[in-house]
Design an enzyme around this catalytic site. Structure first.
Site: not given
Ligand code: IMP
Length: 218
Positions: A10-11, A13, A81, A168, A190
Protein backbone atom coordinates in the site's frame (compact mmCIF):
# COMPACT_ATOMS: atom_id res chain seq x y z
CA UNK A 1 22.42 2.81 8.26
CA UNK A 2 19.80 0.07 8.82
CA UNK A 3 18.04 -1.32 5.74
CA UNK A 4 14.38 -1.91 6.48
CA UNK A 5 11.81 -3.59 4.27
CA UNK A 6 8.33 -2.28 4.99
CA UNK A 7 5.98 -5.21 4.42
CA UNK A 8 3.13 -3.47 2.64
CA UNK A 9 2.08 -3.07 -0.96
CA UNK A 10 0.00 0.00 0.00
CA UNK A 11 1.81 3.10 -1.31
CA UNK A 12 -0.19 5.39 1.03
CA UNK A 13 0.85 3.43 4.09
CA UNK A 14 4.48 3.33 2.94
CA UNK A 15 4.58 7.12 2.42
CA UNK A 16 3.14 7.68 5.89
CA UNK A 17 5.60 5.23 7.47
CA UNK A 18 8.57 6.74 5.61
CA UNK A 19 7.67 10.25 6.78
CA UNK A 20 7.08 9.11 10.38
CA UNK A 21 10.24 7.00 10.78
CA UNK A 22 12.40 9.46 8.83
CA UNK A 23 11.74 12.10 11.50
CA UNK A 24 13.13 9.83 14.25
CA UNK A 25 16.27 8.38 12.62
CA UNK A 26 18.18 8.10 9.35
CA UNK A 27 16.99 4.75 7.98
CA UNK A 28 16.93 3.22 4.53
CA UNK A 29 13.31 2.16 3.92
CA UNK A 30 12.02 0.20 0.93
CA UNK A 31 8.75 -1.48 0.01
CA UNK A 32 7.61 -3.72 -2.81
CA UNK A 33 4.70 -2.29 -4.77
CA UNK A 34 1.62 -4.36 -5.64
CA UNK A 35 3.23 -5.66 -8.87
CA UNK A 36 5.36 -8.05 -6.75
CA UNK A 37 2.27 -10.03 -5.70
CA UNK A 38 3.45 -11.16 -2.28
CA UNK A 39 0.83 -13.61 -1.06
CA UNK A 40 -0.48 -12.91 2.43
CA UNK A 41 -3.46 -14.64 3.99
CA UNK A 42 -4.72 -12.43 6.80
CA UNK A 43 -6.92 -14.88 8.63
CA UNK A 44 -5.61 -14.77 12.19
CA UNK A 45 -7.54 -13.87 15.30
CA UNK A 46 -5.47 -10.92 16.50
CA UNK A 47 -3.83 -7.90 14.88
CA UNK A 48 -0.40 -9.02 16.18
CA UNK A 49 -0.77 -12.45 14.56
CA UNK A 50 -1.89 -10.85 11.29
CA UNK A 51 1.12 -8.52 11.39
CA UNK A 52 3.43 -11.50 12.00
CA UNK A 53 1.77 -13.36 9.09
CA UNK A 54 2.69 -10.44 6.82
CA UNK A 55 6.38 -10.69 7.79
CA UNK A 56 6.28 -14.46 7.22
CA UNK A 57 4.65 -13.94 3.79
CA UNK A 58 7.48 -11.58 2.80
CA UNK A 59 10.16 -13.96 4.11
CA UNK A 60 8.68 -16.79 2.03
CA UNK A 61 8.41 -14.58 -1.07
CA UNK A 62 12.04 -13.45 -0.72
CA UNK A 63 13.28 -17.00 -0.16
CA UNK A 64 11.74 -17.80 -3.53
CA UNK A 65 13.35 -14.68 -5.07
CA UNK A 66 16.93 -14.84 -3.85
CA UNK A 67 18.26 -12.27 -6.32
CA UNK A 68 15.83 -9.66 -5.06
CA UNK A 69 16.59 -10.61 -1.45
CA UNK A 70 20.33 -10.12 -2.04
CA UNK A 71 19.68 -6.78 -3.73
CA UNK A 72 17.51 -5.49 -0.86
CA UNK A 73 20.03 -6.72 1.74
CA UNK A 74 17.69 -5.75 4.58
CA UNK A 75 18.36 -5.96 8.33
CA UNK A 76 14.73 -5.72 9.44
CA UNK A 77 11.25 -6.34 8.07
CA UNK A 78 8.47 -4.23 9.55
CA UNK A 79 4.80 -4.97 8.99
CA UNK A 80 1.66 -3.59 10.50
CA UNK A 81 -1.95 -4.54 10.89
CA UNK A 82 -4.38 -1.77 11.52
CA UNK A 83 -8.11 -1.46 11.92
CA UNK A 84 -11.05 0.70 12.87
CA UNK A 85 -13.06 -0.08 16.00
CA UNK A 86 -16.45 1.59 16.41
CA UNK A 87 -17.79 1.52 19.97
CA UNK A 88 -21.55 1.33 19.20
CA UNK A 89 -20.88 -1.56 16.77
CA UNK A 90 -19.15 -3.54 19.53
CA UNK A 91 -15.70 -2.87 18.06
CA UNK A 92 -16.56 -3.72 14.42
CA UNK A 93 -15.23 -3.68 11.75
CA UNK A 94 -12.05 -4.49 13.77
CA UNK A 95 -10.04 -7.29 12.17
CA UNK A 96 -12.34 -7.05 9.12
CA UNK A 97 -11.70 -3.34 8.51
CA UNK A 98 -10.05 -3.76 5.10
CA UNK A 99 -12.64 -6.31 3.94
CA UNK A 100 -15.80 -5.10 5.72
CA UNK A 101 -17.86 -5.59 2.57
CA UNK A 102 -15.77 -8.53 1.35
CA UNK A 103 -12.39 -9.36 -0.18
CA UNK A 104 -10.96 -6.56 -2.37
CA UNK A 105 -13.70 -4.17 -1.24
CA UNK A 106 -13.24 -0.53 -2.26
CA UNK A 107 -12.84 2.17 0.41
CA UNK A 108 -16.12 3.73 -0.79
CA UNK A 109 -18.06 0.46 -0.39
CA UNK A 110 -16.60 -0.15 3.08
CA UNK A 111 -17.52 3.38 4.21
CA UNK A 112 -21.07 3.01 2.83
CA UNK A 113 -21.55 -0.20 4.78
CA UNK A 114 -20.18 1.37 7.95
CA UNK A 115 -22.54 4.36 7.73
CA UNK A 116 -25.52 2.09 6.94
CA UNK A 117 -24.72 -0.27 9.82
CA UNK A 118 -24.51 2.70 12.16
CA UNK A 119 -27.88 4.06 10.94
CA UNK A 120 -29.50 0.72 11.76
CA UNK A 121 -28.01 0.39 15.24
CA UNK A 122 -29.88 2.42 17.87
CA UNK A 123 -26.82 2.60 20.16
CA UNK A 124 -25.08 4.66 17.45
CA UNK A 125 -27.58 7.51 17.88
CA UNK A 126 -25.99 8.32 21.25
CA UNK A 127 -22.31 7.60 20.64
CA UNK A 128 -20.21 7.66 17.49
CA UNK A 129 -16.88 7.14 19.24
CA UNK A 130 -14.28 5.12 17.31
CA UNK A 131 -10.57 4.47 17.26
CA UNK A 132 -8.00 3.47 14.71
CA UNK A 133 -5.51 0.94 16.09
CA UNK A 134 -2.13 -0.02 14.68
CA UNK A 135 0.05 -2.97 15.65
CA UNK A 136 3.52 -2.79 14.09
CA UNK A 137 5.71 -5.89 14.02
CA UNK A 138 9.51 -5.50 13.89
CA UNK A 139 11.37 -8.58 12.68
CA UNK A 140 15.13 -8.60 13.26
CA UNK A 141 16.75 -10.90 10.67
CA UNK A 142 19.94 -11.60 12.60
CA UNK A 143 18.18 -12.25 15.91
CA UNK A 144 15.18 -14.01 14.30
CA UNK A 145 13.04 -12.13 16.77
CA UNK A 146 9.59 -10.46 16.53
CA UNK A 147 8.67 -7.38 18.59
CA UNK A 148 5.35 -5.47 18.62
CA UNK A 149 4.51 -1.77 18.99
CA UNK A 150 1.05 -0.23 19.43
CA UNK A 151 -0.60 3.07 18.57
CA UNK A 152 -4.19 4.35 18.54
CA UNK A 153 -6.10 7.43 17.41
CA UNK A 154 -9.47 8.35 18.92
CA UNK A 155 -12.22 10.14 17.02
CA UNK A 156 -15.87 10.08 15.95
CA UNK A 157 -17.51 8.61 12.87
CA UNK A 158 -19.08 11.46 10.90
CA UNK A 159 -22.48 11.00 9.24
CA UNK A 160 -21.09 11.75 5.79
CA UNK A 161 -17.77 11.89 3.97
CA UNK A 162 -15.57 15.03 3.95
CA UNK A 163 -12.10 15.54 2.52
CA UNK A 164 -10.07 13.94 -0.22
CA UNK A 165 -6.68 13.27 1.37
CA UNK A 166 -5.45 10.07 3.05
CA UNK A 167 -7.03 6.68 2.40
CA UNK A 168 -9.42 4.07 3.77
CA UNK A 169 -11.93 5.43 6.30
CA UNK A 170 -10.21 8.84 6.61
CA UNK A 171 -13.16 10.75 5.01
CA UNK A 172 -15.52 9.73 7.87
CA UNK A 173 -13.02 9.71 10.76
CA UNK A 174 -13.60 13.02 12.56
CA UNK A 175 -10.87 14.29 14.90
CA UNK A 176 -12.22 16.75 17.46
CA UNK A 177 -8.87 18.46 18.21
CA UNK A 178 -8.67 19.58 14.56
CA UNK A 179 -12.43 19.88 13.93
CA UNK A 180 -11.71 18.01 10.69
CA UNK A 181 -11.85 14.51 9.28
CA UNK A 182 -8.53 12.70 8.77
CA UNK A 183 -9.08 13.19 5.03
CA UNK A 184 -9.05 16.98 5.57
CA UNK A 185 -5.68 16.92 7.35
CA UNK A 186 -2.47 17.34 5.42
CA UNK A 187 0.01 14.50 5.72
CA UNK A 188 2.25 16.26 8.25
CA UNK A 189 -0.76 16.92 10.54
CA UNK A 190 -1.94 13.30 10.28
CA UNK A 191 1.58 11.97 10.83
CA UNK A 192 1.84 13.84 14.15
CA UNK A 193 -1.18 12.19 15.74
CA UNK A 194 -2.08 9.00 13.92
CA UNK A 195 -2.16 5.47 15.31
CA UNK A 196 0.51 4.59 12.74
CA UNK A 197 2.69 7.52 13.83
CA UNK A 198 2.64 6.42 17.49
CA UNK A 199 3.48 2.79 16.64
CA UNK A 200 6.14 3.55 14.01
CA UNK A 201 7.95 6.18 16.09
CA UNK A 202 8.45 3.40 18.64
CA UNK A 203 9.71 1.08 15.86
CA UNK A 204 12.22 3.70 14.65
CA UNK A 205 13.45 4.27 18.21
CA UNK A 206 13.89 0.51 18.76
CA UNK A 207 15.86 0.14 15.50
CA UNK A 208 18.09 3.14 16.37
CA UNK A 209 18.79 1.68 19.79
CA UNK A 210 19.83 -1.65 18.28
CA UNK A 211 22.03 0.05 15.70
CA UNK A 212 23.64 2.08 18.51
CA UNK A 213 24.33 -1.12 20.51
CA UNK A 214 25.92 -2.70 17.40
CA UNK A 215 28.27 0.23 16.89
CA UNK A 216 29.12 0.33 20.63
CA UNK A 217 30.07 -3.37 20.44
CA UNK A 218 32.57 -2.73 17.62
P1 IMP B 1 -4.65 -3.76 6.78
O1 IMP B 1 -4.04 -3.23 5.53
O2 IMP B 1 -4.97 -5.19 6.74
O3 IMP B 1 -3.88 -3.37 8.00
O4 IMP B 1 -6.07 -3.08 6.83
C1 IMP B 1 -6.32 -1.96 7.54
C2 IMP B 1 -7.49 -1.22 6.96
O5 IMP B 1 -7.83 -0.26 7.96
C3 IMP B 1 -7.14 -0.41 5.72
O6 IMP B 1 -7.44 -1.07 4.55
C4 IMP B 1 -7.99 0.84 5.89
O7 IMP B 1 -9.26 0.63 5.36
C5 IMP B 1 -8.12 0.97 7.40
N1 IMP B 1 -7.13 1.94 7.90
C6 IMP B 1 -5.98 1.67 8.57
N2 IMP B 1 -5.32 2.80 8.84
C7 IMP B 1 -6.06 3.79 8.33
C8 IMP B 1 -5.87 5.20 8.26
O8 IMP B 1 -4.87 5.76 8.71
N3 IMP B 1 -6.85 5.87 7.65
C9 IMP B 1 -7.95 5.29 7.13
N4 IMP B 1 -8.16 4.00 7.12
C10 IMP B 1 -7.22 3.24 7.72
Amino acid sequence: MANILIATGNAHKFQEIEAIMGKVAALNLVYLDKSYRVEIIEDRETYEENAKTKVEGYLKFLDENQELKAKLNFDFIVSEDSGLEVECLGGAPGLFTARYVGENASDTANIEKLLNDMKLKKECAGSRHAKFVCYACLYDIKKNNFEYFYGELNGLIAGEISGTKGFGYDPVFFIQAFNKTAAQLNSSEKNKISHRATAFKKVAEAVSKREQCKSDDK
